[in-house]
Design a protein around this motif. Structure first.
Motif, PDB file in Angstrom:
ATOM      1  N   PHE A 192      -1.796  -2.748   2.732  1.00 43.53           N
ATOM      2  CA  PHE A 192      -1.692  -1.306   2.972  1.00 43.53           C
ATOM      3  C   PHE A 192      -0.256  -0.834   3.164  1.00 43.53           C
ATOM      4  O   PHE A 192      -0.013   0.372   3.261  1.00 43.53           O
ATOM      5  CB  PHE A 192      -2.534  -0.906   4.187  1.00 43.53           C
ATOM      6  N   ASN A 193       0.691  -1.756   3.228  1.00 44.61           N
ATOM      7  CA  ASN A 193       2.094  -1.351   3.375  1.00 44.61           C
ATOM      8  C   ASN A 193       2.755  -1.020   2.044  1.00 44.61           C
ATOM      9  O   ASN A 193       3.913  -0.615   2.013  1.00 44.61           O
ATOM     10  CB  ASN A 193       2.894  -2.454   4.076  1.00 44.61           C
ATOM     11  N   HIS A 194       2.037  -1.209   0.947  1.00 46.17           N
ATOM     12  CA  HIS A 194       2.597  -0.850  -0.354  1.00 46.17           C
ATOM     13  C   HIS A 194       2.742   0.670  -0.455  1.00 46.17           C
ATOM     14  O   HIS A 194       1.926   1.419   0.100  1.00 46.17           O
ATOM     15  CB  HIS A 194       1.696  -1.364  -1.479  1.00 46.17           C
ATOM     16  N   PRO A 195       3.786   1.159  -1.164  1.00 50.17           N
ATOM     17  CA  PRO A 195       4.000   2.609  -1.288  1.00 50.17           C
ATOM     18  C   PRO A 195       2.781   3.392  -1.767  1.00 50.17           C
ATOM     19  O   PRO A 195       2.595   4.549  -1.384  1.00 50.17           O
ATOM     20  CB  PRO A 195       5.148   2.700  -2.305  1.00 50.17           C
ATOM     21  N   PHE A 196       1.921   2.782  -2.602  1.00 52.79           N
ATOM     22  CA  PHE A 196       0.746   3.496  -3.092  1.00 52.79           C
ATOM     23  C   PHE A 196      -0.124   3.996  -1.944  1.00 52.79           C
ATOM     24  O   PHE A 196      -0.720   5.071  -2.016  1.00 52.79           O
ATOM     25  CB  PHE A 196      -0.090   2.588  -4.001  1.00 52.79           C
ATOM     26  N   TRP A 197      -0.200   3.203  -0.875  1.00 53.13           N
ATOM     27  CA  TRP A 197      -1.115   3.521   0.216  1.00 53.13           C
ATOM     28  C   TRP A 197      -0.490   4.386   1.302  1.00 53.13           C
ATOM     29  O   TRP A 197      -1.188   4.821   2.220  1.00 53.13           O
ATOM     30  CB  TRP A 197      -1.633   2.225   0.851  1.00 53.13           C
ATOM     31  N   LYS A 198       0.814   4.643   1.225  1.00 54.24           N
ATOM     32  CA  LYS A 198       1.487   5.336   2.329  1.00 54.24           C
ATOM     33  C   LYS A 198       0.994   6.768   2.518  1.00 54.24           C
ATOM     34  O   LYS A 198       1.018   7.297   3.628  1.00 54.24           O
ATOM     35  CB  LYS A 198       3.001   5.305   2.113  1.00 54.24           C
ATOM     36  N   ASN A 199       0.574   7.410   1.438  1.00 53.38           N
ATOM     37  CA  ASN A 199       0.077   8.781   1.545  1.00 53.38           C
ATOM     38  C   ASN A 199      -1.447   8.841   1.581  1.00 53.38           C
ATOM     39  O   ASN A 199      -2.032   9.915   1.447  1.00 53.38           O
ATOM     40  CB  ASN A 199       0.605   9.621   0.380  1.00 53.38           C
ATOM     41  N   THR A 200      -2.066   7.677   1.736  1.00 50.00           N
ATOM     42  CA  THR A 200      -3.523   7.628   1.817  1.00 50.00           C
ATOM     43  C   THR A 200      -3.947   7.856   3.264  1.00 50.00           C
ATOM     44  O   THR A 200      -3.525   7.130   4.161  1.00 50.00           O
ATOM     45  CB  THR A 200      -4.055   6.268   1.330  1.00 50.00           C
ATOM     46  N   THR A 201      -4.749   8.857   3.491  1.00 54.15           N
ATOM     47  CA  THR A 201      -5.154   9.193   4.856  1.00 54.15           C
ATOM     48  C   THR A 201      -6.108   8.143   5.419  1.00 54.15           C
ATOM     49  O   THR A 201      -6.732   7.372   4.674  1.00 54.15           O
ATOM     50  CB  THR A 201      -5.851  10.559   4.893  1.00 54.15           C
ATOM     51  N   PHE A 202      -6.220   8.144   6.734  1.00 51.16           N
ATOM     52  CA  PHE A 202      -7.150   7.228   7.387  1.00 51.16           C
ATOM     53  C   PHE A 202      -8.571   7.492   6.900  1.00 51.16           C
ATOM     54  O   PHE A 202      -9.353   6.557   6.699  1.00 51.16           O
ATOM     55  CB  PHE A 202      -7.080   7.401   8.906  1.00 51.16           C
ATOM     56  N   GLU A 203      -8.900   8.767   6.694  1.00 45.58           N
ATOM     57  CA  GLU A 203     -10.252   9.108   6.245  1.00 45.58           C
ATOM     58  C   GLU A 203     -10.546   8.502   4.876  1.00 45.58           C
ATOM     59  O   GLU A 203     -11.659   8.027   4.613  1.00 45.58           O
ATOM     60  CB  GLU A 203     -10.427  10.632   6.195  1.00 45.58           C
ATOM     61  N   MET A 204      -9.539   8.508   3.986  1.00 43.02           N
ATOM     62  CA  MET A 204      -9.731   7.923   2.663  1.00 43.02           C
ATOM     63  C   MET A 204      -9.894   6.407   2.759  1.00 43.02           C
ATOM     64  O   MET A 204     -10.734   5.813   2.077  1.00 43.02           O
ATOM     65  CB  MET A 204      -8.549   8.284   1.762  1.00 43.02           C
ATOM     66  N   LYS A 205      -9.090   5.777   3.610  1.00 42.40           N
ATOM     67  CA  LYS A 205      -9.222   4.329   3.803  1.00 42.40           C
ATOM     68  C   LYS A 205     -10.583   4.001   4.417  1.00 42.40           C
ATOM     69  O   LYS A 205     -11.222   3.009   4.056  1.00 42.40           O
ATOM     70  CB  LYS A 205      -8.104   3.814   4.702  1.00 42.40           C
ATOM     71  N   ARG A 206     -10.999   4.847   5.346  1.00 48.86           N
ATOM     72  CA  ARG A 206     -12.295   4.646   5.983  1.00 48.86           C
ATOM     73  C   ARG A 206     -13.421   4.714   4.952  1.00 48.86           C
ATOM     74  O   ARG A 206     -14.362   3.915   4.979  1.00 48.86           O
ATOM     75  CB  ARG A 206     -12.509   5.713   7.058  1.00 48.86           C
ATOM     76  N   LYS A 207     -13.309   5.652   4.021  1.00 53.76           N
ATOM     77  CA  LYS A 207     -14.325   5.790   2.981  1.00 53.76           C
ATOM     78  C   LYS A 207     -14.376   4.536   2.106  1.00 53.76           C
ATOM     79  O   LYS A 207     -15.455   4.043   1.763  1.00 53.76           O
ATOM     80  CB  LYS A 207     -14.030   7.019   2.129  1.00 53.76           C
TER      81      LYS A 207
END
Length: 395
Positions: A71-86
């Motif tokens: 999750f530390n990759h730049p792709f995931w930096k703008n991914t919200t917690f809600e999106m990760k939760r989904k």
């Protein structure tokens, strides 16, 4: 065990790898970010909720899903917690389909955590070296030998998935930097995702048959398993590097699938490349599309079959059972094979069909062979047999 020559070559290559990394960042990471990613892997045991030891070998640390290094990759930096939760909820919905005997210790990690194989600095060096050695083109690569079925080159073909049932075997006599694998690959240009089962002492420090992935970007950047920045593990029971349990029936076939979701934007979490495992299609993990160049949108080529490697001064190892498949009187019990091989095409990505416009590729027919036996009914589907004793030296 690796020979003294292997060890010397190993560390010479490592010095080259390190010097290259000082000036070139991989995977969209700066040199500092890549170093931090590697440190996180080494230090993961400090944050383990639970640790699972498999026999006298592997230790898997159960890490909070949201705190895994990917999750530390730049792709995931703008991914919200809600999106990760989904993503977590969707992925977890498939975990219960994992067969009991395939789970770590029959249980897996606690809810909310995922298993990551514990590594040390030596493990990361080995993986880095192997990625530098690995070929980006299967044609005319010294030391590498293939027996595969592949789709013919077609830049206009658009594939969104690939699958197969791969029969498990444990090829013997593999040492040092040799390996033997039965696998499938999805690619576009010099980008590819490969998955299957392998015996690879350099990568895993043993001779067990293990689930693996190998990712290539632009022909120059490569990595294995969870060492790939940006890869996110979703399955709490089946990790990359998973070993078939000793008490599992010999020659069991496991289904693997790589599939791409429907994108709604270039940075959408809906268009991840996802690896699925076995009949229940349990999601193992996924790669963000922005890791890739041409493969970020679709694949245009696929292949299935066997692959081995050996240094040129050593006889090449066996593939599968080490026997040669025969056009007649073949038996799936005694031969390595892939059944129900299939592709998902762009406009029907969830309907897997037998690949069309294919060809067999045998790099060294005297030592390894492959037979396309065609459609063999609903259970076997489209099937290939691939095996061989090896023994090639200097090629």
């Amino acid at each position: 065990m690796a020979s003294m020559v292997d060890i010397i070559v190993f560390f010479l290559c490592f010095i080259v790898c390190v010097s290259n990394n000082l000036t070139k960042a991989d995977w969209g990471l700066s040199a500092k970010e890549e170093l931090e990613f590697q440190k996180q892997f080494i230090n993961l045991k400090k944050f383990a909720i639970k640790s699972i030891q498999i026999g006298d070998g592997d230790i898997y640390d159960c890490i909070d899903f949201y705190k895994q290094p990917g999750f530390n990759h730049p792709f995931w930096k703008n991914t919200t917690f809600e999106m990760k939760r989904k993503l977590f909820v969707q992925g977890r919905g498939t975990n219960s389909n994992s067969p009991l005997k395939t789970r770590l210790k029959g249980v897996g990690c606690p809810y909310g955590t995922v298993p990551i194989r514990r590594v040390n600095e030596d493990d990361l060096i080995r993986a880095k070296l192997l990625s530098k050695m690995h070929p980006t083109n299967i044609d005319e690569e010294p030391g590498y030998h293939y027996a595969i079925l592949r789709t013919k080159a077609d830049p206009n073909r658009r594939l969104d998935g690939i699958e197969s049932y791969l029969r498990l075997f444990n090829p013997s006599g593999i040492t040092g930097s040799q390996y033997s694998a039965f696998r499938m690959t999805l690619s576009n240009g010099l980008d590819s995702i490969k998955t299957g089962f392998t015996v690879n002492p350099l990568l895993f420090k043993d001779n067990k048959t293990r689930l693996f992935t190998h990712v290539t970007i632009d022909g120059s950047i490569q990595c294995f398993n969870q060492d790939c920045p940006g890869y996110v593990q979703i399955n709490s029971e089946i990790p990359l590097g998973w070993t078939c349990p000793d008490d599992h029936p010999e020659r069991k076939a496991f289904k693997l699938r790589i599939n791409k979701g429907t994108c709604d934007g270039p940075n959408s979490t809906k268009c991840l490349w996802t690896l699925y495992f076995d009949d229940g299609n349990s999601a193992v993990g996924f790669w963000p599309p922005t890791l890739f160049g041409k493969l970020s949108e679709f694949a245009n080529q696929a292949d299935w079959g066997g692959e081995v490697y050996s240094p040129l001064d050593q006889p090449s190892p066996p593939m599968g059972t080490g026997k040669r498949p025969l056009q007649r009187d073949w038996d799936t019990i005694d031969l390595a094979h892939s059944r129900r091989i299939a592709c998902a095409y762009e406009n029907d990505k969830f309907n897997f069909l037998s690949p069309v416009d294919t060809e067999l590729y045998k790099s060294d027919q005297e030592a390894y062979d492959i037979i396309d036996v065609g459609y063999q009914g609903e259970y076997f589907g489209r099937m290939i047999l691939y095996d061989g004793p090896g023994g090639i030296k200097g090629a």
